[in-house]
Design an enzyme around this catalytic site. Structure first.
Site, short mmCIF file in Angstrom:
data_model
loop_
_atom_site.label_atom_id
_atom_site.label_comp_id
_atom_site.label_asym_id
_atom_site.label_seq_id
_atom_site.Cartn_x
_atom_site.Cartn_y
_atom_site.Cartn_z
N GLN A 146 0.85 -1.20 0.00
CA GLN A 146 0.00 0.00 0.00
C GLN A 146 0.88 1.24 0.00
O GLN A 146 1.07 1.87 1.03
CB GLN A 146 -0.89 -0.04 1.24
N PHE A 147 1.43 1.60 -1.16
CA PHE A 147 2.37 2.72 -1.23
C PHE A 147 1.75 4.03 -0.80
O PHE A 147 2.45 4.93 -0.33
CB PHE A 147 3.00 2.83 -2.63
N THR A 148 0.43 4.17 -0.88
CA THR A 148 -0.20 5.44 -0.54
C THR A 148 -0.05 5.78 0.95
O THR A 148 -0.18 6.95 1.32
CB THR A 148 -1.68 5.47 -0.93
#
Length: 181
Positions: free
Chosen positions: A104-106
């Site tokens: 989940q890079f966000t």
């Protein structure tokens, strides 16, 4: 609001309540979503677990193997499950629970200013994939047969039942990765 085929009456009651709230607040519109929740990636379930933890994994540029290892050690040992007295004293290892890991890079977004997140604080995709795969490898070694994953970089529909709800953010910097648990 969303409607699952087995929960139509609950959906109707929820819509009725939403309309009542809207009227009290003077709103002229209530938005509802009806249908069946999507499953997995492209309607394919990629990772699924029973009771346990869902961990969203974000990688930042300074992260390394030591941080990946420390994160897994902490996640599998973190005492977030209730004991006989109802206190958070049990870990995944203690309960035999499962672990779902989703990249989940966000979560690494910089949201300190402006009205749009900046992702310059997230690791480049190559590093993100490498460290996410290391986290998965370490987790599978710690919890054999009890780790599932999402698909790195995919647009996924992730569903969870958040018990409590209880949510924690575990974050490490390069200088703290080697500290003892």
């Amino acid at each position: 609001l969303a409607c699952h085929p087995d929960r139509v009456e609950e959906f109707r009651a929820g819509v009725k309540l939403a309309i009542a709230y809207a009227q009290v607040l003077g709103n002229t519109q209530v938005n509802c979503l009806a249908g069946i929740r999507p499953q997995g990636v492209d309607d394919e379930t990629v990772g699924q677990i029973g009771p346990g933890l869902l961990a969203f994994i974000a990688v930042e540029p300074a992260d390394d193997d030591a941080i990946a290892r420390r994160l897994v050690d902490r996640v599998v040992s973190y005492r977030v499950f209730g004991d006989d007295a109802g206190r958070m004293n049990l870990s995944l290892v203690d309960t035999g629970g499962e672990l779902l890991l989703v990249s989940q890079f966000t979560l690494a977004a910089d949201t300190r200013k402006g009205l749009r997140p900046s992702f310059t604080t997230a690791a480049p995709p190559e590093l993100g994939r490498q460290l996410f795969e290391q986290v998965v490898e370490y987790a599978r070694a710690a919890l054999p047969g009890k780790v599932a994953t999402g698909r790195f970089g995919a647009d996924m529909k992730v569903a969870l039942v958040n018990d409590g709800p209880v949510t924690f953010w575990l974050r490490f910097s390069a200088g703290t990765a080697n500290e003892s648990l």
